[in-house]
Design an enzyme around this catalytic site. Sequence first.
Site, PDB file in Angstrom:
ATOM      1  N   ARG A   6     136.993  -9.404  46.901  1.00  0.00           N
ATOM      2  CA  ARG A   6     137.506  -8.031  47.087  1.00  0.00           C
ATOM      3  C   ARG A   6     136.391  -6.999  47.257  1.00  0.00           C
ATOM      4  NH1 ARG A   6     140.902  -9.560  42.960  1.00  0.00           N
ATOM      5  NH2 ARG A   6     142.947 -10.228  43.695  1.00  0.00           N
ATOM      6  N   LYS A  55     132.482   1.179  59.593  1.00  0.00           N
ATOM      7  CA  LYS A  55     133.467   0.375  60.320  1.00  0.00           C
ATOM      8  C   LYS A  55     132.948  -1.054  60.367  1.00  0.00           C
ATOM      9  CE  LYS A  55     135.536   3.767  63.442  1.00  0.00           C
ATOM     10  NZ  LYS A  55     135.693   4.147  64.853  1.00  0.00           N
ATOM     11  N   GLU A  60     123.213   5.465  73.728  1.00  0.00           N
ATOM     12  CA  GLU A  60     123.945   6.058  72.601  1.00  0.00           C
ATOM     13  C   GLU A  60     123.173   7.263  72.048  1.00  0.00           C
ATOM     14  OE1 GLU A  60     126.973   5.127  71.829  1.00  0.00           O
ATOM     15  OE2 GLU A  60     127.199   3.008  72.338  1.00  0.00           O
ATOM     16  N   LYS A 109     124.905  10.986  63.276  1.00  0.00           N
ATOM     17  CA  LYS A 109     126.034  10.076  63.051  1.00  0.00           C
ATOM     18  C   LYS A 109     126.447  10.134  61.585  1.00  0.00           C
ATOM     19  CE  LYS A 109     128.797   6.366  63.686  1.00  0.00           C
ATOM     20  NZ  LYS A 109     129.112   5.070  64.249  1.00  0.00           N
ATOM     21  N   GLU A 154     138.174   9.513  61.557  1.00  0.00           N
ATOM     22  CA  GLU A 154     138.565  10.042  62.865  1.00  0.00           C
ATOM     23  C   GLU A 154     139.856  10.846  62.821  1.00  0.00           C
ATOM     24  OE1 GLU A 154     138.382   7.502  66.412  1.00  0.00           O
ATOM     25  OE2 GLU A 154     136.473   6.763  65.655  1.00  0.00           O
ATOM     26  N   ARG A 178     134.528  12.833  64.810  1.00  0.00           N
ATOM     27  CA  ARG A 178     133.968  11.500  65.023  1.00  0.00           C
ATOM     28  C   ARG A 178     134.318  10.995  66.425  1.00  0.00           C
ATOM     29  NH1 ARG A 178     133.570   6.412  60.723  1.00  0.00           N
ATOM     30  NH2 ARG A 178     132.383   5.079  62.125  1.00  0.00           N
ATOM     31  N   ASN A 187     132.430   9.431  71.105  1.00  0.00           N
ATOM     32  CA  ASN A 187     132.855   8.565  72.196  1.00  0.00           C
ATOM     33  C   ASN A 187     132.618   9.169  73.580  1.00  0.00           C
ATOM     34  OD1 ASN A 187     133.614   6.413  70.623  1.00  0.00           O
ATOM     35  ND2 ASN A 187     135.679   7.215  70.311  1.00  0.00           N
ATOM     36  N   HIS A 239     132.534   6.937  76.658  1.00  0.00           N
ATOM     37  CA  HIS A 239     133.175   5.672  76.313  1.00  0.00           C
ATOM     38  C   HIS A 239     134.523   5.468  77.006  1.00  0.00           C
ATOM     39  CE1 HIS A 239     129.969   5.467  73.461  1.00  0.00           C
ATOM     40  NE2 HIS A 239     130.400   4.339  72.927  1.00  0.00           N
ATOM     41  N   HIS A 257     134.372   2.064  78.581  1.00  0.00           N
ATOM     42  CA  HIS A 257     135.228   0.933  78.207  1.00  0.00           C
ATOM     43  C   HIS A 257     135.979   0.385  79.412  1.00  0.00           C
ATOM     44  CE1 HIS A 257     135.325   2.329  73.747  1.00  0.00           C
ATOM     45  NE2 HIS A 257     134.397   1.423  73.945  1.00  0.00           N
ATOM     46  N   HIS A 262     127.110  -2.903  76.594  1.00  0.00           N
ATOM     47  CA  HIS A 262     127.897  -1.735  76.200  1.00  0.00           C
ATOM     48  C   HIS A 262     127.170  -0.423  76.525  1.00  0.00           C
ATOM     49  CE1 HIS A 262     130.489   0.854  73.861  1.00  0.00           C
ATOM     50  NE2 HIS A 262     129.450   1.232  73.148  1.00  0.00           N
TER      51      HIS A 262
HETATM   52  N1  LIG Z   1     130.701  -0.812  63.461  1.00  0.00           N
HETATM   53  C1  LIG Z   1     130.504   0.089  64.371  1.00  0.00           C
HETATM   54  O1  LIG Z   1     130.718   1.275  64.142  1.00  0.00           O
HETATM   55  C2  LIG Z   1     129.990  -0.357  65.696  1.00  0.00           C
HETATM   56  C3  LIG Z   1     129.552   0.596  66.607  1.00  0.00           C
HETATM   57  C4  LIG Z   1     129.046   0.163  67.816  1.00  0.00           C
HETATM   58  C5  LIG Z   1     128.981  -1.178  68.108  1.00  0.00           C
HETATM   59  N2  LIG Z   1     129.427  -2.093  67.196  1.00  0.00           N
HETATM   60  C6  LIG Z   1     129.364  -3.520  67.477  1.00  0.00           C
HETATM   61  O2  LIG Z   1     128.010  -3.898  67.630  1.00  0.00           O
HETATM   62  C7  LIG Z   1     127.943  -5.077  68.425  1.00  0.00           C
HETATM   63  C8  LIG Z   1     126.798  -4.951  69.396  1.00  0.00           C
HETATM   64  O3  LIG Z   1     125.616  -4.777  68.662  1.00  0.00           O
HETATM   65  P1  LIG Z   1     124.176  -4.976  69.318  1.00  0.00           P
HETATM   66  O4  LIG Z   1     124.098  -4.261  70.586  1.00  0.00           O
HETATM   67  O5  LIG Z   1     123.186  -4.651  68.275  1.00  0.00           O
HETATM   68  O6  LIG Z   1     124.168  -6.500  69.714  1.00  0.00           O
HETATM   69  P2  LIG Z   1     123.754  -7.822  68.925  1.00  0.00           P
HETATM   70  O7  LIG Z   1     123.951  -7.697  67.480  1.00  0.00           O
HETATM   71  O8  LIG Z   1     124.446  -8.924  69.608  1.00  0.00           O
HETATM   72  O9  LIG Z   1     122.200  -7.935  69.216  1.00  0.00           O
HETATM   73  C9  LIG Z   1     121.750  -8.123  70.517  1.00  0.00           C
HETATM   74  C10 LIG Z   1     120.827  -9.337  70.656  1.00  0.00           C
HETATM   75  O10 LIG Z   1     119.541  -8.982  70.184  1.00  0.00           O
HETATM   76  C11 LIG Z   1     119.070  -9.927  69.242  1.00  0.00           C
HETATM   77  N3  LIG Z   1     118.229  -9.167  68.326  1.00  0.00           N
HETATM   78  C12 LIG Z   1     118.650  -8.315  67.379  1.00  0.00           C
HETATM   79  N4  LIG Z   1     117.614  -7.682  66.825  1.00  0.00           N
HETATM   80  C13 LIG Z   1     116.496  -8.175  67.425  1.00  0.00           C
HETATM   81  C14 LIG Z   1     115.120  -7.889  67.304  1.00  0.00           C
HETATM   82  N5  LIG Z   1     114.681  -6.942  66.471  1.00  0.00           N
HETATM   83  N6  LIG Z   1     114.258  -8.579  68.064  1.00  0.00           N
HETATM   84  C15 LIG Z   1     114.712  -9.518  68.950  1.00  0.00           C
HETATM   85  N7  LIG Z   1     116.006  -9.793  69.123  1.00  0.00           N
HETATM   86  C16 LIG Z   1     116.892  -9.125  68.373  1.00  0.00           C
HETATM   87  C17 LIG Z   1     120.292 -10.539  68.665  1.00  0.00           C
HETATM   88  O11 LIG Z   1     120.025 -11.831  68.188  1.00  0.00           O
HETATM   89  C18 LIG Z   1     121.237 -10.529  69.860  1.00  0.00           C
HETATM   90  O12 LIG Z   1     121.031 -11.660  70.637  1.00  0.00           O
HETATM   91  C19 LIG Z   1     129.292  -5.232  69.068  1.00  0.00           C
HETATM   92  O13 LIG Z   1     129.964  -6.318  68.456  1.00  0.00           O
HETATM   93  C20 LIG Z   1     130.011  -3.939  68.751  1.00  0.00           C
HETATM   94  O14 LIG Z   1     131.403  -4.111  68.587  1.00  0.00           O
HETATM   95  C21 LIG Z   1     129.918  -1.691  66.012  1.00  0.00           C
HETATM   96 ZN   LIG Z   2     129.189   2.890  71.885  1.00  0.00          ZN
END
Ligand SMILES: NC(=O)c1ccc[n+]([C@@H]2O[C@H](COP(=O)([O-])OP(=O)(O)OC[C@H]3O[C@@H](n4cnc5c(N)ncnc54)[C@H](O)[C@@H]3O)[C@@H](O)[C@H]2O)c1
Ligand SMILES: [Zn+2]
Length: 564
Positions: free
Chosen positions: A316, A338, A380, A422, A432, A437, A441, A444, A448, A461
């Site tokens: 939990r 999130k 971003e 942020k 939101e 918040r 976007n 976006h 999207h 993205h």
């Molecule tokens: N929770 C939220 O509010 C929120 C907001 C935006 C995006 N997201 C989520 O985030 C995800 C995308 O995140 P991302 O863009 O960080 O992608 P990711 O986590 O897939 O990382 C991208 C790639 O880079 C590699 N990597 C990470 N750090 C590294 C480093 N320092 N050196 C070398 N390689 C490295 C990872 O292994 C991966 O292959 C999506 O699933 C999206 O839904 C969440």
């Molecule tokens: Zn985004």
Amino acid sequence: MSSPRRNIYLIGFSYTGKSTVARQISVNLHIDFADTDELIESRAGKTIPEIFATEGESVFRELESEVLREVSQWPNMVVATGGGIVLDPANRDVMQRTGAVISLEAQPSTILARMQAEEPDATERPLLAAGDPLGRIAALKSSRQAAYAIADWTVNTDQLTMEEVSAEAQRGAEQGWERLAAGRLLEPVADDADSNFAFRVRTETAAYPIVVAPGALETLGQRLSELGLSGRVCVITDSGIPGQWRETALGSLSEAGFDPVILEIPEGEPSKNLAQAGDLFSQLGVHRIERRDAIVALGGGVVGDLAGYVAATYLRGIAFVQVPTTLLGMVDASIGGKVAIDLPTGKNLVGSFYQPRLVLSDTRTLNTLPPRHLTAGWAEVIKTGAIFDAELFDFLEANAEAILAGDEDKRAHAVLRCSAIKGRVVSLDEREMTGLRARLNLGHTLGHAVENALEYTGILHGEAVAIGTSFAAHLAERVGSITAAERQRQIDLLNTYGLPTTAPSDLDMDVIRAALAVDKKVAAGRTRWILCDGIGRGRLRDDVPPDVSDEVLKAFLDSSLRSE
Ligand SMILES: NC(=O)c1ccc[n+]([C@@H]2O[C@H](COP(=O)([O-])OP(=O)(O)OC[C@H]3O[C@@H](n4cnc5c(N)ncnc54)[C@H](O)[C@@H]3O)[C@@H](O)[C@H]2O)c1
Ligand SMILES: [Zn+2]
């Protein structure tokens, strides 16, 4: 964190309808209503003319300021004020700091007519007792005009019904709340002893610091101790994170007396699923991770979202720390609580709001991030500057060369500033609810749709967000909320950071339209766009006529074709 104040103050001359309109707004918005004149009368046990006659105007004004200060302490009030309340600068300040200020206007002839209709002997009021009531109203009104000009919004009531005035005033109140929210965003960053401290997020459920610095990973263990964590620490990471960052994290944890465990998931979005979460739950069990222990997410948004989801639900909920290693992770995914996993039917469909205990961003980890991911992350950051922070936008422009060359201090500053925004936004609007918040976007809506149309392949993205931000700039220019030069500044900045600003040439207008139609931002048949009002400001707009957005979209896709 208390929710932002959303009071509404109605100011203006007598007989502009302040009390009636305030009552109507209170009914419409389900918020409380107060009338400063009524409160003064009940407090003094006398009518206002009696107070004027027996104690003089200065006593009345003191009472008025006292009553205003009191009502301003209550959240969500609509307040009808006395016509002269704006004369005291302190009163103006109280209203502007705690709510939206709406001025109700009327021509002197309208005021006189309403006065005579409602109160045939009103011309016997002291202020109007001498002859030429119209002239006196006009003179008094014009002497107060400058003070009434503090309003966020003015409604000319002469030709409108009470319902229309109320609706207009409510619309105007949005502007005032926007001003307040923006003002709060510009409050100085809390001055912690730690200069790497970006912001302390405060939501209803949590308060935690965001720390940004080159080399911050070395302080992980010590910071967890400072948070009062003392149990075991499970570091969840993915196969793409270079070994050096794990070693730094584990070394720091061991040094601080923790006995860390590391769990690795395969890199990439497909890991954000239920099976992977299930696997992690079992492994946590095997390693006897308990209630008082903690999970550290070391990686990008994929690791952060999955590890956060696991931390939120295992036993939990156990303590959770975000250590983002991608730029997108640092400025976006790690902040705001999130957490989610994907289902075969869509992204982020199962999840929760679960705030971390700390966000620790070591900008040095960006040195190993694949360049394309780094570039995508800048989208971003640029978007955040464009919609919330002209200073960040200027900084990104002025220091582009150094930042892109990897200048540690400048890069860390940009990440810190963006993270702080942020953090502030989610502190004010965790779920939101107020539209604040949602403004993050920017870019976006179309972004999207583009990702969707390409079935999430071949485009990151951030790249889609850059395209969407470019489109939003064109649309904002078309509806007159930014100039052509401001539109071009946004496009130039995106390009400078290596981002695309035109749609891929194989995109079809109909496919994009269909994708826009399923986007959750479509309300009552209209797409809701986040559009800038100048650089560093903007809001959610649902008033863009579909034929206008269609026309701009068509031109955008056409010119995208041409520029390929
Ligand atoms: N929770 C939220 O509010 C929120 C907001 C935006 C995006 N997201 C989520 O985030 C995800 C995308 O995140 P991302 O863009 O960080 O992608 P990711 O986590 O897939 O990382 C991208 C790639 O880079 C590699 N990597 C990470 N750090 C590294 C480093 N320092 N050196 C070398 N390689 C490295 C990872 O292994 C991966 O292959 C999506 O699933 C999206 O839904 C969440
Ligand atoms: Zn985004």
